[in-house]
Design an enzyme around this catalytic site. Structure first.
Site, PDB file in Angstrom:
ATOM      1  N   LYS A 104      74.635   3.065  28.202  1.00  0.00           N
ATOM      2  CA  LYS A 104      75.759   4.010  28.143  1.00  0.00           C
ATOM      3  C   LYS A 104      76.997   3.274  27.663  1.00  0.00           C
ATOM      4  O   LYS A 104      77.192   2.099  27.977  1.00  0.00           O
ATOM      5  CB  LYS A 104      76.048   4.594  29.534  1.00  0.00           C
ATOM      6  CG  LYS A 104      76.748   5.930  29.495  1.00  0.00           C
ATOM      7  CD  LYS A 104      75.810   7.027  29.033  1.00  0.00           C
ATOM      8  CE  LYS A 104      76.280   8.409  29.307  1.00  0.00           C
ATOM      9  NZ  LYS A 104      75.184   9.375  29.298  1.00  0.00           N
TER      10      LYS A 104
HETATM   11  P1  NAD Z   1      81.631  18.479  27.130  1.00  0.00           P
HETATM   12  O1  NAD Z   1      82.771  17.570  26.867  1.00  0.00           O
HETATM   13  O2  NAD Z   1      81.073  19.286  26.005  1.00  0.00           O
HETATM   14  O3  NAD Z   1      82.030  19.537  28.293  1.00  0.00           O
HETATM   15  C1  NAD Z   1      82.564  19.180  29.525  1.00  0.00           C
HETATM   16  C2  NAD Z   1      83.071  20.448  30.174  1.00  0.00           C
HETATM   17  O4  NAD Z   1      83.464  20.154  31.516  1.00  0.00           O
HETATM   18  C3  NAD Z   1      84.283  21.064  29.501  1.00  0.00           C
HETATM   19  O5  NAD Z   1      84.105  22.469  29.462  1.00  0.00           O
HETATM   20  C4  NAD Z   1      85.432  20.737  30.473  1.00  0.00           C
HETATM   21  O6  NAD Z   1      86.471  21.685  30.427  1.00  0.00           O
HETATM   22  C5  NAD Z   1      84.689  20.822  31.779  1.00  0.00           C
HETATM   23  N1  NAD Z   1      85.374  20.184  32.894  1.00  0.00           N
HETATM   24  C6  NAD Z   1      85.978  18.978  32.971  1.00  0.00           C
HETATM   25  N2  NAD Z   1      86.493  18.809  34.203  1.00  0.00           N
HETATM   26  C7  NAD Z   1      86.219  19.942  34.900  1.00  0.00           C
HETATM   27  C8  NAD Z   1      86.494  20.393  36.214  1.00  0.00           C
HETATM   28  N3  NAD Z   1      87.167  19.643  37.067  1.00  0.00           N
HETATM   29  N4  NAD Z   1      86.042  21.618  36.580  1.00  0.00           N
HETATM   30  C9  NAD Z   1      85.350  22.395  35.739  1.00  0.00           C
HETATM   31  N5  NAD Z   1      85.071  22.012  34.475  1.00  0.00           N
HETATM   32  C10 NAD Z   1      85.495  20.810  34.077  1.00  0.00           C
HETATM   33  O7  NAD Z   1      80.515  17.585  27.817  1.00  0.00           O
HETATM   34  P2  NAD Z   1      78.953  17.876  27.916  1.00  0.00           P
HETATM   35  O8  NAD Z   1      78.270  17.208  26.786  1.00  0.00           O
HETATM   36  O9  NAD Z   1      78.737  19.324  28.169  1.00  0.00           O
HETATM   37  O10 NAD Z   1      78.576  17.019  29.216  1.00  0.00           O
HETATM   38  C11 NAD Z   1      78.749  17.537  30.527  1.00  0.00           C
HETATM   39  C12 NAD Z   1      77.986  16.668  31.510  1.00  0.00           C
HETATM   40  O11 NAD Z   1      76.609  16.670  31.146  1.00  0.00           O
HETATM   41  C13 NAD Z   1      78.398  15.188  31.565  1.00  0.00           C
HETATM   42  O12 NAD Z   1      78.224  14.718  32.886  1.00  0.00           O
HETATM   43  C14 NAD Z   1      77.400  14.521  30.654  1.00  0.00           C
HETATM   44  O13 NAD Z   1      77.234  13.145  30.950  1.00  0.00           O
HETATM   45  C15 NAD Z   1      76.168  15.329  30.996  1.00  0.00           C
HETATM   46  N6  NAD Z   1      75.112  15.291  29.979  1.00  0.00           N
HETATM   47  C16 NAD Z   1      75.351  15.708  28.709  1.00  0.00           C
HETATM   48  C17 NAD Z   1      74.323  15.672  27.792  1.00  0.00           C
HETATM   49  C18 NAD Z   1      74.499  16.208  26.400  1.00  0.00           C
HETATM   50  O14 NAD Z   1      73.502  16.285  25.682  1.00  0.00           O
HETATM   51  N7  NAD Z   1      75.686  16.615  25.991  1.00  0.00           N
HETATM   52  C19 NAD Z   1      73.069  15.179  28.156  1.00  0.00           C
HETATM   53  C20 NAD Z   1      72.855  14.765  29.467  1.00  0.00           C
HETATM   54  C21 NAD Z   1      73.901  14.826  30.374  1.00  0.00           C
END
Ligand code: NAD
Length: 416
Positions: A104
């Site tokens: 990461k």
């Molecule tokens: P992203 O940046 O697209 O979205 C994050 C979202 O979280 C946004 O809508 C933001 O407004 C919201 N957010 C932030 N703080 C918040 C709060 N306090 N309350 C409510 N909403 C809040 O990110 P993503 O790619 O969707 O990733 C989200 C999570 O999933 C992370 O933990 C990431 O590590 C995990 N993840 C993502 C992927 C992927 O393929 N994108 C894969 C595995 C895990």
């Protein structure tokens, strides 16, 4: 709350049970000690046009294959955060049966403060500076919070320029025209929806009777909500950092997405569409059957765990539930489907992308989704079998399977 401490607590919680499988206790203990820390942690200061940015790459363990994991752009990125996230990636890849270890990376930056050109320069600088540590058989990065296909394209360009040849299998989550895979964008949400389907089947739940609240409406939260709704589940709440919109009868996700794209935040959407607004800190207390944290780590802590009303939590964010919160929730009888299972769809389709790049081939969307469903179902069934046989939690069951595979690979390689 230090996510690395949480990751260590989760690892240590299965060590005593796992230890009984090994005759050579000294070798086992030494392996566990190695797994408690990343194999390599690279920290750099990136200088771009007079400004300096702290950047990291944590490579946790590569006994099962090259390191794999996202790159996050966020003000809270830290040494401890990337160390935790890389460890979780090792367990996730192992649980999904992928030939990868965990990695990461990240940059301490709020990308919203940068112009598109500054973002491009910083992304390219990161890939250029870390190039020696990346490669299809070394470490394969991907998007994470606040990074996307456009950023992967810039990183690929800088990396290839540095090494003097094409190497598309070095980054996943790329745009389609640069070797990205169909289905990658929605993969994490889609994988989560497949896990929900397996869970509902195991628990004999009817989709139309399952009410779901989703924290986070970015890539993962949006796609999960949309696809789960298409499967017949009721999404009663979605939220972003401004707060949530709530309808006890179920929201229409495509409509919310269009409104969010138009008005910017869900707070504005609630006003424009006259929907009930929920404050960000009240989201986890929403009345629902399944709570889906899909934003950032430490969303459910000892301070708000008691307020959770759901019967199950499906973790799509990485590390959203602290170990203290998990204890409270487990005592309340709330089941937690852990992140390493819930969000494993993203890295699985990243793996499909890597395979396609190495072959120079392209898969149809149908093939991607059929194979993704199979991987997610297999992983769920393996975990569920251990949950029932050992009468344990989903997280412990998932860790027992995943950590054992890594320990076995370490021993087989004679790394101890
Ligand atoms: P992203 O940046 O697209 O979205 C994050 C979202 O979280 C946004 O809508 C933001 O407004 C919201 N957010 C932030 N703080 C918040 C709060 N306090 N309350 C409510 N909403 C809040 O990110 P993503 O790619 O969707 O990733 C989200 C999570 O999933 C992370 O933990 C990431 O590590 C995990 N993840 C993502 C992927 C992927 O393929 N994108 C894969 C595995 C895990």
């Amino acid at each position: 709350m230090d996510p690395y401490k949480n990751a260590l607590t989760q690892l240590n919680s299965v060590v005593s049970v796992l230890g009984t499988d090994y005759e050579d206790q000294k070798a086992f203990d030494r392996t566990v000690k190695i797994l408690q820390r990343p194999q390599k942690l690279i920290v750099k200061e990136l200088a771009v046009k007079g400004k300096k940015y702290k950047a990291f790459r944590s490579q946790h363990n590569d006994a099962l294959g090259p390191f794999k994991g996202g790159i996050r752009f966020h003000p809270n990125v830290s040494r401890e955060e990337v160390m935790a996230l890389s460890m979780w990636m090792s367990w996730k890849c192992s649980l999904m049966g992928l030939p990868y270890g965990g990695g990461k990376g990240g940059i301490v930056i709020d990308p919203k403060t940068l112009t598109p050109k500054e973002l491009e320069n910083l992304s390219k600088k990161y890939a250029d500076s870390f190039a020696a540590h990346f490669g299809p058989w070394i470490d394969v990065p991907a998007p994470d919070v606040n990074t996307d296909g456009r950023i992967m394209a810039w990183m690929l360009e800088a990396y290839e320029k540095k090494i003097g040849q094409h190497a598309p299998a070095t980054f996943t989550g790329k745009p389609l025209s640069l070797g990205g895979s169909l289905g990658r964008e929605e993969a994490t949400g889609q994988g989560g929806a497949f896990v929900l389907e397996s869970y509902a089947k195991a628990k004999k739940l009817k989709p139309s009777k399952v009410y779901i609240a989703v924290q986070g409406f970015g890539n993962v939260g949006y796609w999960f909500s949309l696809l789960a709704q298409k499967m017949g589940y009721k999404i009663v709440l979605v939220s972003d950092s401004s707060g949530g919109v709530y309808d006890p009868k179920g929201l229409t996700i495509s409509k919310i997405k269009t409104a969010k794209d138009t008005y910017g935040s869900l707070l504005e959407v609630s006003k424009k569409l006259a929907l009930k607004f929920i404050n960000p800190e009240d989201v986890v207390a929403t009345k629902c059957d399944v709570l889906v944290p899909a934003a950032l780590e430490n969303a459910i802590t000892k301070d708000n765990a008691k307020t959770v009303k759901a019967m199950a939590i499906l973790e799509l964010a990485n590390g959203p539930t602290t170990p203290e919160a998990e204890e409270i929730l487990t005592k309340k009888g709330i089941e937690i489907i852990p992140d390493i299972l819930g969000n494993g769809g993203g890295v699985t389709v990243s793996y499909f992308e890597w395979v396609q790049n190495l072959h120079g081939s392209r898969w149809e969307l149908e093939r991607v989704n059929t194979e993704l469903k199979q991987v997610m179902n297999n992983a769920f069934n393996e975990v569920y079998k251990v949950v029932r046989a050992k009468k344990t939690t989903y997280r412990k069951a998932a860790y027992l399977i995943a950590v054992k595979r890594v320990i076995d690979a370490m021993i087989l390689r004679g790394r101890i």
